[in-house]
Design a protein around this motif. Structure first.
Motif: not given
Length: 180
Positions: A126-130, A94-96, A142-144
């Motif tokens: 069509h979105y979600g988290g892992l 995760l680059v931020h 990564f909290g996404l």
């Protein structure tokens, strides 16, 4: 070019993505509502019979509020643009950050378990988290929470994890008589 500096030798990038665009709906709606309210109030105040200095002061305050609202919107879009998820054949990164760039890395061989979590809107858009389990901890990767097409990302991670070589056993050193 800046991404290539983060990669190890013979490490290949398979995916570069950022959170789903749905994360920008809130900032855009807030900006639209506040800008509309500021515009309406400015027009109403300008048409009143108040003294000119009072009208200018009120319209000036509303103009500052509108400029602040636009600045917050630009910051939200910039923050979304600068957060990037990179999946290589060895790890997820995760680059931020803007001026000071930060990188968080998760080796693929450290992932023990992985699953998709979605709310009702996530199924529609069509979105979600892992959710990943690593080292006895279980948390969103990564909290996404709003990754686009998490099922494809899950398939990619599982496929890459299958391709990882088995960890080599620790070398065994033997002492021989007369030396090391």
């Amino acid at each position: 070019p800046p991404l290539e500096r983060l990669l190890a030798r013979n490490e290949h990038v398979h995916l570069v993505t950022r959170e789903h665009e749905i994360v920008l709906i809130g900032p855009f709606l807030r900006a639209c509502i506040l800008l509309t309210a500021c515009s309406y109030a400015s027009v109403r105040i300008a048409g009143t019979g108040l003294a000119v200095p009072l009208r200018l002061l009120a319209v000036g305050i509303l103009g500052v509020l509108a400029a602040r609202t636009l600045l917050r919107l630009v910051r939200a879009v910039g923050r979304w643009q600068r957060r990037t998820l990179v999946v290589t054949d060895r790890r997820a990164l995760l680059v931020h950050g803007g001026l000071s760039r930060r990188v968080a890395a998760l080796p693929l061989d450290a992932i023990h378990d992985i699953e998709i979590v979605r709310a009702r809107p996530g199924w529609v858009f069509h979105y979600g988290g892992l959710v990943v389990s690593t080292g006895g901890r279980r948390d969103l990767m990564f909290g996404l929470r709003r990754l686009p097409d998490p099922d494809l990302l899950l398939g990619l991670l599982l496929g890459l994890a299958d391709d990882l070589p088995e960890p080599s056993p620790l070398p065994r050193w033997r002492l021989t008589p007369g030396g090391v």
